[in-house]
Design a protein around this motif. Structure first.
Motif, PDB file in Angstrom:
ATOM      1  N   ALA A   1       0.829  -1.206   0.000  1.00 43.37           N
ATOM      2  CA  ALA A   1       0.000   0.000   0.000  1.00 43.37           C
ATOM      3  C   ALA A   1       0.863   1.256   0.000  1.00 43.37           C
ATOM      4  O   ALA A   1       0.638   2.182  -0.790  1.00 43.37           O
ATOM      5  N   VAL A   2       1.872   1.291   0.875  1.00 43.55           N
ATOM      6  CA  VAL A   2       2.733   2.470   0.957  1.00 43.55           C
ATOM      7  C   VAL A   2       3.487   2.683  -0.354  1.00 43.55           C
ATOM      8  O   VAL A   2       3.683   3.818  -0.796  1.00 43.55           O
ATOM      9  N   GLY A   3       3.879   1.592  -0.998  1.00 42.62           N
ATOM     10  CA  GLY A   3       4.553   1.710  -2.285  1.00 42.62           C
ATOM     11  C   GLY A   3       3.680   2.410  -3.321  1.00 42.62           C
ATOM     12  O   GLY A   3       4.158   3.237  -4.107  1.00 42.62           O
ATOM     13  N   LYS A   4       2.382   2.103  -3.302  1.00 48.28           N
ATOM     14  CA  LYS A   4       1.444   2.756  -4.232  1.00 48.28           C
ATOM     15  C   LYS A   4       1.255   4.229  -3.873  1.00 48.28           C
ATOM     16  O   LYS A   4       1.167   5.082  -4.756  1.00 48.28           O
ATOM     17  N   PHE A   5       1.197   4.515  -2.576  1.00 44.30           N
ATOM     18  CA  PHE A   5       1.058   5.915  -2.154  1.00 44.30           C
ATOM     19  C   PHE A   5       2.271   6.733  -2.590  1.00 44.30           C
ATOM     20  O   PHE A   5       2.134   7.875  -3.032  1.00 44.30           O
ATOM     21  N   ILE A   6       3.449   6.153  -2.460  1.00 46.39           N
ATOM     22  CA  ILE A   6       4.668   6.842  -2.876  1.00 46.39           C
ATOM     23  C   ILE A   6       4.647   7.087  -4.384  1.00 46.39           C
ATOM     24  O   ILE A   6       5.062   8.142  -4.869  1.00 46.39           O
ATOM     25  N   GLY A   7       4.131   6.096  -5.136  1.00 42.24           N
ATOM     26  CA  GLY A   7       4.016   6.272  -6.578  1.00 42.24           C
ATOM     27  C   GLY A   7       3.116   7.436  -6.940  1.00 42.24           C
ATOM     28  O   GLY A   7       3.413   8.216  -7.858  1.00 42.24           O
ATOM     29  N   GLU A   8       1.990   7.582  -6.213  1.00 42.27           N
ATOM     30  CA  GLU A   8       1.077   8.702  -6.450  1.00 42.27           C
ATOM     31  C   GLU A   8       1.739  10.024  -6.061  1.00 42.27           C
ATOM     32  O   GLU A   8       1.550  11.052  -6.731  1.00 42.27           O
TER      33      GLU A   8
ATOM     34  N   LEU B   1      -0.744   7.158   7.893  1.00 41.97           N
ATOM     35  CA  LEU B   1      -1.743   6.303   8.533  1.00 41.97           C
ATOM     36  C   LEU B   1      -1.384   4.830   8.392  1.00 41.97           C
ATOM     37  O   LEU B   1      -1.469   4.060   9.361  1.00 41.97           O
ATOM     38  N   ALA B   2      -0.965   4.436   7.198  1.00 41.90           N
ATOM     39  CA  ALA B   2      -0.625   3.022   6.977  1.00 41.90           C
ATOM     40  C   ALA B   2       0.610   2.608   7.759  1.00 41.90           C
ATOM     41  O   ALA B   2       0.751   1.430   8.114  1.00 41.90           O
ATOM     42  N   SER B   3       1.512   3.550   8.035  1.00 41.12           N
ATOM     43  CA  SER B   3       2.784   3.225   8.691  1.00 41.12           C
ATOM     44  C   SER B   3       2.696   3.217  10.213  1.00 41.12           C
ATOM     45  O   SER B   3       3.661   2.820  10.880  1.00 41.12           O
ATOM     46  N   GLN B   4       1.582   3.668  10.762  1.00 43.22           N
ATOM     47  CA  GLN B   4       1.486   3.762  12.219  1.00 43.22           C
ATOM     48  C   GLN B   4       1.502   2.376  12.867  1.00 43.22           C
ATOM     49  O   GLN B   4       1.085   1.390  12.280  1.00 43.22           O
ATOM     50  N   THR B   5       2.005   2.335  14.082  1.00 45.36           N
ATOM     51  CA  THR B   5       2.064   1.083  14.832  1.00 45.36           C
ATOM     52  C   THR B   5       0.681   0.742  15.367  1.00 45.36           C
ATOM     53  O   THR B   5       0.020   1.584  15.978  1.00 45.36           O
TER      54      THR B   5
ATOM     55  N   LEU C   1      -4.688  -6.700  15.341  1.00 51.05           N
ATOM     56  CA  LEU C   1      -4.942  -6.957  13.925  1.00 51.05           C
ATOM     57  C   LEU C   1      -6.076  -6.077  13.433  1.00 51.05           C
ATOM     58  O   LEU C   1      -6.012  -5.529  12.326  1.00 51.05           O
ATOM     59  N   ASP C   2      -7.124  -5.932  14.236  1.00 48.37           N
ATOM     60  CA  ASP C   2      -8.265  -5.106  13.837  1.00 48.37           C
ATOM     61  C   ASP C   2      -7.830  -3.671  13.561  1.00 48.37           C
ATOM     62  O   ASP C   2      -8.258  -3.067  12.568  1.00 48.37           O
ATOM     63  N   GLU C   3      -6.984  -3.130  14.417  1.00 47.35           N
ATOM     64  CA  GLU C   3      -6.506  -1.754  14.237  1.00 47.35           C
ATOM     65  C   GLU C   3      -5.674  -1.631  12.963  1.00 47.35           C
ATOM     66  O   GLU C   3      -5.811  -0.658  12.206  1.00 47.35           O
ATOM     67  N   ALA C   4      -4.815  -2.612  12.718  1.00 44.72           N
ATOM     68  CA  ALA C   4      -3.954  -2.579  11.540  1.00 44.72           C
ATOM     69  C   ALA C   4      -4.770  -2.651  10.256  1.00 44.72           C
ATOM     70  O   ALA C   4      -4.508  -1.923   9.288  1.00 44.72           O
ATOM     71  N   VAL C   5      -5.765  -3.530  10.238  1.00 40.13           N
ATOM     72  CA  VAL C   5      -6.614  -3.683   9.050  1.00 40.13           C
ATOM     73  C   VAL C   5      -7.401  -2.405   8.798  1.00 40.13           C
ATOM     74  O   VAL C   5      -7.494  -1.923   7.655  1.00 40.13           O
ATOM     75  N   LYS C   6      -7.981  -1.847   9.853  1.00 40.29           N
ATOM     76  CA  LYS C   6      -8.762  -0.614   9.707  1.00 40.29           C
ATOM     77  C   LYS C   6      -7.896   0.522   9.176  1.00 40.29           C
ATOM     78  O   LYS C   6      -8.321   1.287   8.289  1.00 40.29           O
ATOM     79  N   ALA C   7      -6.671   0.641   9.689  1.00 38.42           N
ATOM     80  CA  ALA C   7      -5.770   1.699   9.241  1.00 38.42           C
ATOM     81  C   ALA C   7      -5.425   1.546   7.769  1.00 38.42           C
ATOM     82  O   ALA C   7      -5.386   2.527   7.017  1.00 38.42           O
ATOM     83  N   LEU C   8      -5.193   0.321   7.326  1.00 34.78           N
ATOM     84  CA  LEU C   8      -4.856   0.086   5.921  1.00 34.78           C
ATOM     85  C   LEU C   8      -6.033   0.390   5.006  1.00 34.78           C
ATOM     86  O   LEU C   8      -5.861   0.947   3.914  1.00 34.78           O
ATOM     87  N   ILE C   9      -7.229   0.027   5.440  1.00 33.65           N
ATOM     88  CA  ILE C   9      -8.416   0.312   4.632  1.00 33.65           C
ATOM     89  C   ILE C   9      -8.627   1.818   4.515  1.00 33.65           C
ATOM     90  O   ILE C   9      -8.865   2.347   3.417  1.00 33.65           O
TER      91      ILE C   9
END
Length: 250
Positions: A54-61, A113-117, A121-129
């Motif tokens: 995901a972060v790779g795509k954000f960097i591309g944008e 947001l995607a890089s935050q600790t 698992l629920d928190e990580a998934v929600k942050a990525l979405i």
């Protein structure tokens, strides 16, 4: 094992063969692999991959709106910067304005947001979405959620070669587990209690898996370490020799 212990040591599966134990060939050291709960496994193994993608795509944008005559900023720096400074501050430093500034700010917010600790698992998934939904040129939220669900389901139906899913490891431990075969733990035999004991023990046997599952797991463990990689120079020479075959057809 204490529930407060590390997930890599809380539940272990013994790999040392019974015959080695019987004939004391193991020299008092028992080789084990960790049994992570499904959520722990996904958090440790799957989320980092999804986050990097995901972060790779954000960097591309983000790169699409960076000034061509600006400083040369590495991908690694673009990944770290939003975690150190506010996106608006970064946009100002880059001298962006208008629509370019808006897209850059959105990309930086998503990276942050995607890089935050995340603690769970629920928190990580929600942050990525949320990071993907708020990024520049986002997909439909429904598609983002569906892709995330499929990615989290994949290790169950098509586990990688270094892991094996087990629905339960003992009568009271049926949360779903993954045996991770690249991480080995060595435990002193006298630290393991195999029955009721008055003395304290670091580990206690809680169950014995059926032979079919043990054999499948040990076989997969062997396959993980059986593969032998060859150096790049070997592959280059192999390709060079294969290219000479083209001369035959000319």
């Amino acid at each position: 094992m204490d529930n407060a212990a590390s997930c890599w040591q809380r539940h272990l599966l013994v790999l040392t063969a019974d015959c080695d134990l019987a004939h004391a060939k193991h020299r008092g050291r028992v080789t084990c692999v960790p049994l992570l709960t499904a959520r722990e496994y996904l958090m440790e193994m799957k989320i980092p991959i999804l986050r990097d993608d995901a972060v790779g795509k954000f960097i591309g944008e983000l790169r699409k709106v960076l000034p061509s005559d600006g400083p040369n900023i590495s991908d690694e720096r673009l990944r770290q910067w939003p975690c150190e400074a506010a996106p608006s501050e970064i946009v100002s430093t880059l001298g962006l304005d208008g629509q370019g500034a808006e897209k850059a700010r959105a990309a930086l917010d998503s990276i942050r947001l995607a890089s935050q600790t995340s603690a769970t698992l629920d928190e990580a998934v929600k942050a990525l979405i949320e990071a993907q939904a708020d990024a520049p040129n986002p997909k439909k939220r429904e598609n983002i959620v569906n892709a995330m669900v499929q990615a989290l389901k994949m290790p169950y139906s098509h586990p990688p070669g270094d892991a094996l899913f087990l629905s339960a490891i003992a009568p009271a431990n049926d949360l779903g587990y993954f045996a991770y075969l690249r991480h080995l733990e060595q435990v002193a035999e006298d630290e393991i209690a195999i029955g009721p004991a008055r003395t304290a023990a670091a580990y206690r046997r809680i169950a014995h898996l059926q032979d079919r599952y043990i054999h499948a797991l040990v076989q997969r463990f062997a396959l993980v370490f059986m593969s032998i990689g060859l150096p790049t120079t070997y592959e280059e020479m192999r390709d060079l020799h294969s290219e000479t075959m083209g001369e035959i057809c000319r």
